[in-house]
Write an enzyme that holds these catalytic residues in place. Sequence first.
Site, short mmCIF file in Angstrom:
data_model
loop_
_atom_site.label_atom_id
_atom_site.label_comp_id
_atom_site.label_asym_id
_atom_site.label_seq_id
_atom_site.Cartn_x
_atom_site.Cartn_y
_atom_site.Cartn_z
N HIS A 304 0.84 -1.20 0.00
CA HIS A 304 0.00 0.00 0.00
C HIS A 304 0.88 1.26 0.00
O HIS A 304 0.73 2.14 -0.85
CB HIS A 304 -0.91 -0.03 1.24
CG HIS A 304 -1.80 1.16 1.36
ND1 HIS A 304 -3.13 1.13 1.01
CD2 HIS A 304 -1.56 2.42 1.79
CE1 HIS A 304 -3.66 2.32 1.21
NE2 HIS A 304 -2.74 3.13 1.70
N GLU A 305 1.83 1.32 0.93
CA GLU A 305 2.67 2.52 1.04
C GLU A 305 3.56 2.68 -0.20
O GLU A 305 3.83 3.80 -0.63
CB GLU A 305 3.53 2.46 2.31
CG GLU A 305 2.73 2.41 3.62
CD GLU A 305 1.72 3.53 3.80
OE1 GLU A 305 1.89 4.60 3.17
OE2 GLU A 305 0.73 3.33 4.53
N HIS A 308 1.81 4.60 -2.83
CA HIS A 308 1.95 6.05 -2.67
C HIS A 308 3.33 6.50 -3.15
O HIS A 308 3.48 7.51 -3.84
CB HIS A 308 1.78 6.44 -1.21
CG HIS A 308 0.38 6.32 -0.70
ND1 HIS A 308 -0.69 6.90 -1.35
CD2 HIS A 308 -0.14 5.70 0.39
CE1 HIS A 308 -1.80 6.64 -0.66
NE2 HIS A 308 -1.49 5.91 0.38
N HIS A 311 3.65 6.73 -6.81
CA HIS A 311 2.89 7.89 -7.31
C HIS A 311 3.81 9.12 -7.26
O HIS A 311 3.88 9.91 -8.19
CB HIS A 311 1.66 8.09 -6.42
CG HIS A 311 0.54 8.87 -7.05
ND1 HIS A 311 -0.57 9.23 -6.36
CD2 HIS A 311 0.37 9.36 -8.30
CE1 HIS A 311 -1.39 9.90 -7.15
NE2 HIS A 311 -0.83 10.00 -8.34
ZN LIG Z 1 -2.85 5.17 1.77
#
Ligand SMILES: [Zn+2]
Length: 519
Positions: A304-305, A308, A311
Site C-alpha cells: 500500500h505505502e 503512494h 505515485h
Molecule cells: Zn494510503
Amino acid sequence: MGTRLRLQAQFTQRDLVVYPGSLQAQMIMHSAPEEEPRRKVYMAANSSTSGQIKILEDLLHARGELARLVGKPSFAHMTLADKMAKSPENVAHFLNALLDHTRPHARRALRTLSLRKQEHLHTSPFPTIQAWDRDYYCPPEPPAPPVSLPPLTLGTVFMGLSRLFRNLYGITLRLTKVTPGEVWHPDVRKLEVVDEKSGVIGWIYADLFARQGKPSGAAHYTVRCSRRTDDDDAHHDLDDAWDEGALRAIQLSDKFENAHRAKIPGSEGVFQLPVVVLLCEFTRPSVRKGPTILAWHEVLTLFHEMGHAMHSMVGRTEYQNVSGTRCATDFVELPSILMEHFLNSPAVLSLFDIKGNEPLVAGNHHEDPCRSIDTHTQILLAALDQIYHSPAALSPDFNSTAALAKLYETRGLIPYVPGTSWQTQFGHLFGYGATYYSYLFDRAIASRIWRKLFAHDPLNRETGERYKNEILKYGGGKDPWEMVGTLLDAPEMRHGDAEAMAEVGRWKVEDEVSMPGRH
Ligand SMILES: [Zn+2]
C-alpha cells in the site's frame, strides 16, 4: 471465554475489571458464549461523557461557522468543492448506489449469523443480531495470501516489488549507500528508483523498523516533490540575496539542487527529482530471532505505502504542489489500494520466489463471509460524516447522538443500542472531515481498474505504461475524472457529475482491503 480470563476470575474470586479496547475486552467479544459479558463490554466501549460529546459538537459547529464565513452552506460544501465529488449531493449519490449494492450481501451474511445464534441459544427463529454478536458469531478473519509463499523477509518482498515495477513500468529499486550524516537513524535504508531509459528518477528512504520515539503506524511522506526547474528564475533569486551569507546559502542550495535534477528523455524540461520516506513499524531483525519475517498484513501495508511512493516517483508535473500524492483526498488512495490488488494476484506472488521456478500451491486464503457487513458499516460511517458536516450541524438543537441513532434506524442493519454514543471515538471525523467516503470511493475505482485492466494479465507492460502515463504521471495536475475516464475508456465519466458518482458506487467494492483509514 479464554482460559486465562477464567483462571483469573477463579483465582481472584472477584468480578473481572476489563478495560474497553484491551486484549481482554477483545477476547470477550470474540469468545464469550454468554451474551451479557459481550453486551457489557460493548456498552462500556461505546459510551461517552457529556463533555466528550460537547467537544465533538462544538467542533462540528465551529466548522459549520467557518464554512458560512466563506459563503458556503456547510463544511461539507466547502471541503468537497475541490474534490472529485464536488458536492455533498454527489457524495450521497455515490454512497446510495454503493449501499444498494452492499445491502443484500450484508443481509445474507447477517442471516447466517442469526442462524448461528439461533442454534447456539435455542431461540425462536432468526433472533436479532446485536452489535455485540458480530465478532462472536463471525470472528474476523485475518487477511491471508491466496497461495503458499516462502518466508516473507524484507529482501524477498522488495525483490517482488522491484520485479513487479520492472514488469509494469520498466522501473527497478536499487539499494544504495548513504553518505555520513545523510540519514536520521542507522536503520534507514536508501533506495534508488531506476528507470530503464532515464536512469535514477527518485529516492526512497525506507525507515521500516519500530523503535522508541518513532511515530507508530505506516506512512509515506514527501521530503521533496518533483517539479519542473529549467524555467526557474534563479538569476533573480540571487538579486534578492540580502547579504553575503544569504548569497552563499542560495548558491550552495543551487549547487545541491542541480545534482538532483534530471532531463527526462523524450519530454520537455528539466525536473527536480522526488525524495520520499516510507515509514513502517516492523519487528527489527535480531541475532536470536533472525531476519524480520513479515506477516501477510504487513506485506499488504508495505505494498500500500509503496503505491503512494511510486505515485510520488513517477509524477512529473510543472509544480511541486500538485506532484504525485498531492492530489484530491478522494483520489489519493487509488494507487495504493490498487497495489493491494496486485499483491493478491498469484501471478504477482510468483515474483516472490527466490529461484523463480517453484510452483505455487493454494494457501489458506478464503473470503471472510462477514466482509459485506463491515463494508455496510463503513458506508454508514461515511454517511454519518456527511450528516455531521451538513448544515444540520449549525442548528441550535443539533444532537450528534440522535443523528447517529436516526441513521441506524433508517439505514442500518444492526440496531442502534440506546445509551451508546460511538461517534466520540470516530477519530477520522477530525482528519477526514466530510471526506471519509474517500476510502470507499477509491476502493471502488481501484476494484474497477483492477478487474478491467489488470486482473487477467497483471504483469502486462503495455497496461502498466498506460496506467503510469494516464494516472500516476499527472499527480494532482489534471482532473482525476479525465484520467479515470481515459484509462477506463469511459468517456461518460469525464464529466464527473452526479451520474458518474453513482456509477462509481455501482462499480462496487470488491477487494481484500480490511483496514479503513490507513494512509
Ligand atoms: Zn494510503
